[in-house]
Design a protein around this motif. Structure first.
Motif, PDB file in Angstrom:
ATOM      1  N   VAL A 216       6.175  -1.032   4.642  1.00 33.94           N
ATOM      2  CA  VAL A 216       5.255  -1.359   3.550  1.00 33.94           C
ATOM      3  C   VAL A 216       6.041  -2.026   2.431  1.00 33.94           C
ATOM      4  CG1 VAL A 216       5.389   1.001   2.605  1.00 33.94           C
ATOM      5  CG2 VAL A 216       3.497  -0.463   1.961  1.00 33.94           C
ATOM      6  N   ARG A 217       5.559  -3.196   1.987  1.00 33.23           N
ATOM      7  CA  ARG A 217       6.191  -3.914   0.885  1.00 33.23           C
ATOM      8  C   ARG A 217       5.123  -4.287  -0.127  1.00 33.23           C
ATOM      9  NH1 ARG A 217       9.962  -8.768   1.993  1.00 33.23           N
ATOM     10  NH2 ARG A 217      10.107  -8.450  -0.253  1.00 33.23           N
ATOM     11  N   ASP A 218       5.387  -3.942  -1.374  1.00 35.62           N
ATOM     12  CA  ASP A 218       4.417  -4.225  -2.444  1.00 35.62           C
ATOM     13  C   ASP A 218       3.042  -3.668  -2.111  1.00 35.62           C
ATOM     14  OD1 ASP A 218       6.415  -5.678  -3.826  1.00 35.62           O
ATOM     15  OD2 ASP A 218       5.948  -7.469  -2.650  1.00 35.62           O
ATOM     16  N   GLY A 219       3.017  -2.499  -1.463  1.00 32.53           N
ATOM     17  CA  GLY A 219       1.742  -1.846  -1.169  1.00 32.53           C
ATOM     18  C   GLY A 219       0.975  -2.448  -0.012  1.00 32.53           C
ATOM     19  N   ILE A 220       1.630  -3.318   0.784  1.00 34.61           N
ATOM     20  CA  ILE A 220       0.940  -3.997   1.882  1.00 34.61           C
ATOM     21  C   ILE A 220       1.742  -3.866   3.185  1.00 34.61           C
ATOM     22  CG2 ILE A 220       0.090  -6.225   2.746  1.00 34.61           C
ATOM     23  CD1 ILE A 220      -0.221  -7.117  -0.179  1.00 34.61           C
ATOM     24  N   ILE A 221       1.072  -3.438   4.248  1.00 32.54           N
ATOM     25  CA  ILE A 221       1.608  -3.531   5.610  1.00 32.54           C
ATOM     26  C   ILE A 221       0.942  -4.758   6.213  1.00 32.54           C
ATOM     27  CG2 ILE A 221       1.746  -2.426   7.873  1.00 32.54           C
ATOM     28  CD1 ILE A 221       1.604   0.299   6.365  1.00 32.54           C
ATOM     29  N   PHE A 222       1.741  -5.782   6.514  1.00 33.30           N
ATOM     30  CA  PHE A 222       1.167  -7.105   6.783  1.00 33.30           C
ATOM     31  C   PHE A 222       1.230  -7.485   8.260  1.00 33.30           C
ATOM     32  CE2 PHE A 222       1.332 -11.877   6.451  1.00 33.30           C
ATOM     33  CZ  PHE A 222       0.038 -12.031   5.984  1.00 33.30           C
ATOM     34  N   ASN A 223       0.081  -7.952   8.771  1.00 26.04           N
ATOM     35  CA  ASN A 223      -0.024  -8.456  10.153  1.00 26.04           C
ATOM     36  C   ASN A 223       0.616  -7.507  11.167  1.00 26.04           C
ATOM     37  OD1 ASN A 223      -1.510 -10.670   9.424  1.00 26.04           O
ATOM     38  ND2 ASN A 223       0.170 -12.135   9.530  1.00 26.04           N
ATOM     39  N   HIS A 224       0.252  -6.225  11.065  1.00 28.30           N
ATOM     40  CA  HIS A 224       0.747  -5.201  11.997  1.00 28.30           C
ATOM     41  C   HIS A 224      -0.304  -5.026  13.096  1.00 28.30           C
ATOM     42  CE1 HIS A 224       2.463  -1.533  13.606  1.00 28.30           C
ATOM     43  NE2 HIS A 224       1.300  -0.934  13.433  1.00 28.30           N
ATOM     44  N   PHE A 225      -0.020  -5.584  14.254  1.00 28.72           N
ATOM     45  CA  PHE A 225      -0.991  -5.546  15.354  1.00 28.72           C
ATOM     46  C   PHE A 225      -0.735  -4.344  16.255  1.00 28.72           C
ATOM     47  CE2 PHE A 225      -1.478  -9.892  13.935  1.00 28.72           C
ATOM     48  CZ  PHE A 225      -2.861 -10.070  14.046  1.00 28.72           C
ATOM     49  N   ASP A 226      -1.627  -3.364  16.158  1.00 26.25           N
ATOM     50  CA  ASP A 226      -1.578  -2.210  17.053  1.00 26.25           C
ATOM     51  C   ASP A 226      -2.889  -2.192  17.838  1.00 26.25           C
ATOM     52  OD1 ASP A 226      -3.404  -1.466  15.129  1.00 26.25           O
ATOM     53  OD2 ASP A 226      -2.129   0.065  14.215  1.00 26.25           O
ATOM     54  N   LEU A 227      -3.272  -1.055  18.371  1.00 27.30           N
ATOM     55  CA  LEU A 227      -4.507  -0.995  19.161  1.00 27.30           C
ATOM     56  C   LEU A 227      -5.652  -0.381  18.360  1.00 27.30           C
ATOM     57  CD1 LEU A 227      -3.159  -0.132  22.730  1.00 27.30           C
ATOM     58  CD2 LEU A 227      -3.654  -2.359  21.713  1.00 27.30           C
ATOM     59  N   SER A 228      -5.632  -0.639  17.042  1.00 31.24           N
ATOM     60  CA  SER A 228      -6.705  -0.180  16.161  1.00 31.24           C
ATOM     61  C   SER A 228      -7.897  -1.137  16.222  1.00 31.24           C
ATOM     62  CB  SER A 228      -6.195  -0.097  14.720  1.00 31.24           C
ATOM     63  OG  SER A 228      -5.868  -1.406  14.253  1.00 31.24           O
TER      64      SER A 228
END
Length: 274
Positions: A216-228
């Motif tokens: 997490v950077r600056d309150g954002i987890i960016f373009n994290h592709f999981d099976l959600s």
């Protein structure tokens, strides 16, 4: 980081709605009032235990307008998402439907919600097991009963989320807020930052580091592709995606207001992008 117990029960009191956070009969009664007031179209996708898994859509969907999907209640202990959606609907004027095609999944995991615990009554995680295989949705060993219902309707949900998916989660272990976001960029753009800052008006933004093994950077987890669910819909073509995470250690009504605010900000930002 300590892990969540999927069967620990969490309940809070809401002064806004004058009930407990897991009061499912009050939730559905209030939801029905808003569905009637706004003339939303109700479509039953399937069942979640003894409750219907319904999709609600704004009337008279128009081809030239952006299509947005807002979902909540995948995890039963993350109560402020569904109640926040109800608060958002309470404030909504039907004129909005002249600008956007809005679709809603207000409560995906009612059996977990009623018990105040994370997983459904079968002990499954409804936000896992959304596999994309040759452009089609497919289940795996982690797919919940609710997930299978959603995957059966993946074409409908793909069309509903074409211009954006927002799914509202909470993190019961935290006092800070953060988001997962998806944009077709190398770095978070104004869209992601604005939605993070919307939550930042209510709670401290999470420090840089790792949450659930994600950077997490600056309150954002960016373009994290999981099976959600949200990552699945972005893979299917949603132009932007956000998963908001309000902190479960903060006051419930504050979390409800934050969820309602990010729903409005999501719509405003997608409209601004068009």
């Amino acid at each position: 980081m300590s892990s969540r117990d999927p069967f620990q029960s969490y309940t809070w009191k809401s002064d806004i709605f004058s009930c407990d956070s897991n009061d499912i009969s009050t939730f559905y009664a209030r939801l029905n009032e808003q569905v009637t007031r706004l003339g939303l179209l109700e479509r039953k996708l399937g069942d979640a235990g003894r409750y219907p898994l319904n999709l609600y859509q704004s009337p008279a969907q128009k081809s030239g307008q952006p299509s947005l999907l807002i979902s909540a209640g995948f995890h039963g202990e993350e109560a402020a998402g569904p109640w926040g959606l109800l608060h958002f609907l309470n404030e909504l004027e039907p004129e909005l439907f002249q600008q956007i095609n809005l679709s809603l999944l207000p409560l995906v995991n009612p059996t977990g919600f009623k018990r105040g615990h994370r997983f459904n009554q079968l002990g499954e995680n409804p936000n896992r097991g959304f596999v994309l295989d040759n452009g089609r949705g497919k289940s795996n060993d982690d797919t919940s009963a609710e997930g299978k219902v959603l995957l059966e309707h993946s074409q409908l949900l793909q069309a509903a989320s074409k211009d954006g998916i927002l799914t509202c989660h909470e993190d019961v272990l935290l006092t800070d807020t953060y988001i997962y976001s998806f944009e077709a960029n190398q770095n978070p753009g104004p869209f992601s930052k604005h939605l993070r800052d919307t939550l930042g008006q209510f709670f401290p933004i999470a420090q840089d580091g790792e949450i659930d093994d994600c950077p997490v950077r600056d309150g954002i987890i960016f373009n994290h592709f999981d099976l959600s669910f949200e990552a699945f819909l972005v893979r299917l073509g949603a132009s932007v995606g956000v998963c908001s995470e309000t902190p479960g250690k903060q006051n419930l009504d504050q979390r409800i207001l934050a969820n309602s605010a990010i729903m409005q900000a999501f719509i405003d930002q997608v409209n601004a992008r068009q």
